[in-house]
Design an enzyme around this catalytic site. Structure first.
Site, PDB file in Angstrom:
ATOM      1  N   HIS A  53      67.696  37.800  25.230  1.00 25.64           N
ATOM      2  CA  HIS A  53      68.677  37.324  24.248  1.00 25.64           C
ATOM      3  C   HIS A  53      68.787  36.023  24.263  1.00 25.64           C
ATOM      4  O   HIS A  53      68.696  35.070  23.291  1.00 25.64           O
ATOM      5  CB  HIS A  53      69.893  38.014  24.290  1.00 25.64           C
ATOM      6  CG  HIS A  53      70.871  37.884  23.269  1.00 25.64           C
ATOM      7  ND1 HIS A  53      72.230  37.802  23.398  1.00 25.64           N
ATOM      8  CD2 HIS A  53      70.755  37.467  22.005  1.00 25.64           C
ATOM      9  CE1 HIS A  53      72.729  37.672  22.205  1.00 25.64           C
ATOM     10  NE2 HIS A  53      71.815  37.315  21.470  1.00 25.64           N
ATOM     11  N   GLU A  56      65.643  34.035  22.698  1.00 24.81           N
ATOM     12  CA  GLU A  56      65.626  34.136  21.201  1.00 24.81           C
ATOM     13  C   GLU A  56      66.549  33.148  20.546  1.00 24.81           C
ATOM     14  O   GLU A  56      66.215  32.228  19.524  1.00 24.81           O
ATOM     15  CB  GLU A  56      66.393  35.594  20.713  1.00 24.81           C
ATOM     16  CG  GLU A  56      66.629  35.669  19.371  1.00 24.81           C
ATOM     17  CD  GLU A  56      68.032  36.518  18.990  1.00 24.81           C
ATOM     18  OE1 GLU A  56      68.689  35.982  18.243  1.00 24.81           O
ATOM     19  OE2 GLU A  56      67.883  37.619  19.591  1.00 24.81           O
ATOM     20  N   HIS A  57      67.829  32.736  21.316  1.00 23.13           N
ATOM     21  CA  HIS A  57      68.579  31.843  20.843  1.00 23.13           C
ATOM     22  C   HIS A  57      68.045  30.307  20.923  1.00 23.13           C
ATOM     23  O   HIS A  57      67.953  29.371  19.841  1.00 23.13           O
ATOM     24  CB  HIS A  57      70.120  31.712  21.599  1.00 23.13           C
ATOM     25  CG  HIS A  57      71.250  32.712  20.962  1.00 23.13           C
ATOM     26  ND1 HIS A  57      72.289  32.441  20.503  1.00 23.13           N
ATOM     27  CD2 HIS A  57      70.869  34.025  20.588  1.00 23.13           C
ATOM     28  CE1 HIS A  57      72.921  33.360  20.101  1.00 23.13           C
ATOM     29  NE2 HIS A  57      72.202  34.487  20.233  1.00 23.13           N
ATOM     30  N   GLU A 134      79.847  34.976  22.788  1.00 24.06           N
ATOM     31  CA  GLU A 134      79.472  36.358  22.344  1.00 24.06           C
ATOM     32  C   GLU A 134      79.965  37.476  23.250  1.00 24.06           C
ATOM     33  O   GLU A 134      80.314  38.498  22.928  1.00 24.06           O
ATOM     34  CB  GLU A 134      78.004  36.396  21.653  1.00 24.06           C
ATOM     35  CG  GLU A 134      77.521  35.520  20.561  1.00 24.06           C
ATOM     36  CD  GLU A 134      76.000  35.703  20.341  1.00 24.06           C
ATOM     37  OE1 GLU A 134      75.417  36.491  20.836  1.00 24.06           O
ATOM     38  OE2 GLU A 134      75.653  34.871  19.471  1.00 24.06           O
TER      39      GLU A 134
END
Length: 788
Positions: A53, A56-57, A134
């Site tokens: 993740h 991806e960012h 998040e």
């Protein structure tokens, strides 16, 4: 009306191993790309949860060739498109949709960011804080935590039970071992053989293939790296368990079955027709809703969740489970021939109406004989009891087939003579002769496609019961399956119904709506918890609506209701049929007054209580007038500041993970909307940052090209999907603009000068049209007024 145009598909594997899926659909107004990497959260080394993740960012933070301001996200946003990414258990997806002419440059940027990320430590440190924010929100989100609890019945060593969100502790950017793992993950998985590219658009298959070849050439070549198969989901054959929380019963089944087979099963589990599972549960007052879905699917493993919304706290979960397994036993021994035919029709209809992005993302080959056989085996492994209940298979969706022509005179489709008392044929015929002056048809779009839109707006003299929308869910689902998205919006005593999609079923859906609104209203389901910023967005229209008198002393009455409507992109034949159906709608056709009022110069504060402790705030700034000149300047201003706003508040200041700005129209009133949810900054701090950004707008305008032409191009009829065009024309109708609104708006945008933009920026900063703040806390000072 032309014959339905179904998409043409082509699947191929290029020389470097990139798998490509091409979808040619001439009806599309936009193009889309979906890049799927066969690597996700479960493929990360156990020492570094969240690494997939995190990567991806990082890929969105710019490259040497395309810095942040010129990267894929900024490019797509400038084109008026949409873009996102998603890291799943075993895949990571990057997807965007934009005007046809922009697809090549979008793919060029996508290939560069996947292949040549900067991955600087400075970028990583900043982005880690975003991921940590998040994570904090995820850990406080009730729905997310319910998902964690829901999977607690699976095997302890299965990665579904592990932590994969990523946070400050699991992403030690400063350690060399982590840096080596990050680069090894990128080098091992982000290569051609590990990727699948799906393209959809009106371009020919040859043109789409040429774009795929260009994209492929820019990738790092490498073979497919097999993903490690996970351990068993649970012990035993097709284990099943229950999870009860927050008025929901989840029946979880761990199994092995093809995805298409499970989708087939879920379709009929979720059916609300008489004789089905949901109908029986409602009749026994055990559950008010059923939602079956596939939570996980990889390497044949699957987790099926059947979610029952309990009708009351005393509902017997044992009884519900018994009815579920009794229905499954009935289903297992039924003849599926008619259901397979219906399922194929449903799939074909969805392909007929899906937008470019949906078409590219949902790439299914359909239900095969092998899938059906696998589903039969799965049901056998559940050791189902003998069926005791008198179940029925759901009937065919009445809107999926052409309407029957030889109906009995005087009756609405679906009625028998027993229904004639609802309204006599003579009354229908007499009413049909009267001109429905409040139902108008916009001629601003070509009517040569098979899609269109219809907006119906009712106003009552009393508040609308919360159960009205729930009563119509079965109709809504049938309409969706038939290619018409049907949605409902309630604000005070105003009720809006939207029908967007294929024209052919719309008259029949309208007739069914006229019948169903009179049915006894169901109790609405408990609202689903949501992020604070989403709760604010949901409340925004009501906060902006004034002059609506809501009475709670008398029940809602259709007899005194008034309604107006607008059709968009409809053929002459559809207009005639819709007018005839609309003559049966309850209430009186009448042009309604706007509920939009000016708040010029005012600073209004609306407080909304949310479950989140994080500060969340929306700032809506209406344009000072409804003129097209003002609208053009404010749209161009919003187009210019969107990227810099995100860069400043999200990337540089790291205020939070939910940071956005957009142009928004509410009740015909256009304005600029800014939104921030922050785990670390107070409401007062967020507003200070917003005001500081607005103060810098003149310098920003002076330093950048206006880009009038690119924005104006987004409002051409050729570039607008029907849903976008319909919403624009409905808002223009509410604002009192003429039917050639789109053409005039393009001209006004093209005529906009730098001085016009500077003037709009001064109006925005000075609250010439007013400022409306919706926040999850009290007003920060006396400069803000609480609305009456």
């Amino acid at each position: 009306m032309p014959a339905p145009a179904h998409p043409h598909r082509q699947h191929l594997t290029l020389a470097n191993g990139l798998r490509v899926s091409l979808h040619h659909a001439p009806r599309l107004k936009r193009s889309a790309a979906v890049l799927r990497v066969a690597a996700g959260s479960h493929d990360v080394p156990l020492a570094w949860p969240g690494l997939a993740h995190f990567l991806e960012h990082l890929l969105f933070l710019g490259t040497v060739r395309f810095p942040t301001g010129e990267g894929l996200m900024a490019y797509v946003q400038r084109q008026g498109g949409q873009i996102n990414a998603s890291t799943r258990e075993r895949t990571t997806e990057f997807f965007f949709e934009l005007p046809v002419a922009g697809l090549a440059q979008g793919l060029e940027r996508l290939a560069d960011m996947l292949t040549h990320p900067r991955l600087t430590v400075e970028d990583q440190l900043r982005e880690r804080e975003v991921l940590h924010a998040e994570y904090v929100a995820w850990s406080q989100d009730a729905q997310a935590q319910q998902q964690v609890a829901l999977l607690a019945g699976l095997a302890a060593d299965h990665p579904l039970r592990g932590f994969h969100a990523g946070n400050r502790d699991s992403l030690p950017v400063e350690r060399e071992a982590f840096q080596q793992a990050l680069r090894a993950f990128h080098q091992g998985f982000y290569r051609s053989g590990q990727m699948t590219l799906s393209l959809a658009g009106p371009q020919s298959l040859a043109d789409l293939q040429a774009l795929a070849q260009q994209f492929s050439a820019a990738l790092t070549s490498g073979p497919l790296q097999p993903q490690v198969e996970p351990p068993p989901l649970a012990q035993g054959q097709a284990p099943s368990y229950q999870h009860v929380a927050d008025n929901h019963l989840h029946q979880v089944i761990a199994c092995r079955a093809p995805r298409e087979a499970l989708d087939f099963l879920c379709t009929w589990l979720n059916a609300s027709a008489p004789g089905g599972l949901l109908a029986e549960l409602k009749a026994r007052k055990l559950a008010s809703a059923v939602q079956a879905s596939v939570l996980y699917h990889f390497a044949g493993q699957a987790v099926l969740d059947i979610d029952f919304t309990l009708a009351n706290q005393s509902a017997s979960t044992t009884h519900i489970e018994a009815l579920l397994y009794d229905w499954l036993s009935f289903f297992a021994h039924s003849d599926w021939a008619s259901l397979r035919e219906e399922f194929a029709l449903l799939a074909a209809r969805q392909q007929q109406v899906q937008g470019a992005l949906a078409l590219a993302r949902h790439d299914s080959e359909g239900l095969t004989d092998e899938d059906v056989a696998a589903l039969k085996i799965l049901l056998e492994t559940l050791h189902l009891p003998s069926c005791e209940q008198a179940w029925q298979l759901p009937p065919n969706n009445p809107f999926l087939r052409p309407p029957v022509k030889d109906e009995r005179a005087g009756l609405i489709r679906g009625q028998t003579s027993a229904h004639r008392g609802l309204r006599t044929f003579a009354q229908d015929r007499s009413r049909g002769r009267r001109e429905l002056s409040a139902l108008t048809f916009n001629q601003g779009l070509a009517n040569d496609s098979d899609e269109g839109a219809l907006y119906l707006h009712w106003r009552f003299e009393a508040a609308i019961p919360a159960g009205l929308d729930s009563t119509l869910q079965a109709l809504r689902e049938n309409a969706r399956q038939a290619g018409v998205e049907m949605s409902f919006e309630t604000v005070g005593n105003d009720w809006l119904v939207k029908l967007i999609g294929l024209q052919e079923p719309m008259p029949a859906i309208l007739e069914a709506l006229a019948l169903d609104v009179h049915q006894p209203q169901e109790a609405p389901s408990a609202p689903t918890p949501m992020l604070a910023i989403r709760a604010l967005l949901k409340a925004l229209p009501a906060c902006c609506t004034a002059g609506v008198s809501v009475s709670s002393e008398q029940p809602m009455s259709w007899a005194t209701a008034r309604w107006q409507g607008l059709g968009v992109g409809l053929s002459p034949a559809s207009e005639v049929a819709i007018k005839a159906a609309a003559a049966r709608l309850p209430g009186h056709a009448a042009r309604l007054e706007s509920t939009c009022t000016s708040i010029s110069g005012q600073h209004l504060w609306h407080q909304l209580n949310t479950e989140s402790a994080e500060a969340a705030l929306l700032l809506f700034c209406p344009a000072p007038t409804q003129s097209l000149t003002d609208e053009a300047a404010w749209r161009l201003l919003g187009h210019l500041l969107q990227g810099p706003f995100y860069q400043r508040l999200r990337v540089e200041l790291q205020l939070g993970y939910a940071v956005f700005s957009s142009v928004r129209q509410i009740n015909g009133q256009i304005g600029l909307l800014f939104g921030v949810q922050s785990p670390s900054v107070s409401l007062e701090g967020i507003l200070e940052h917003l005001q500081a950004f607005l103060a810098q707008l003149p310098a920003l305008i002076d330093s950048r090209p206006l880009d009038n032409q690119a924005l104006a191009q987004q409002f051409t009829v050729q570039a607008l999907p029907i849903a976008h065009a319909a919403e624009l024309l409905w808002q223009a109708y509410l604002a009192g603009h003429p039917s050639d609104y789109l053409t005039r708006l393009q001209q006004a945008i093209q005529a906009c000068t730098r001085e016009d933009l500077l003037h709009a920026a001064r109006q925005l900063e000075g609250a010439a049209g007013g400022w409306r703040c919706i926040a999850n806390g009290p007003r920060i000072n006396d400069a803000w007024q609480v609305p009456d």
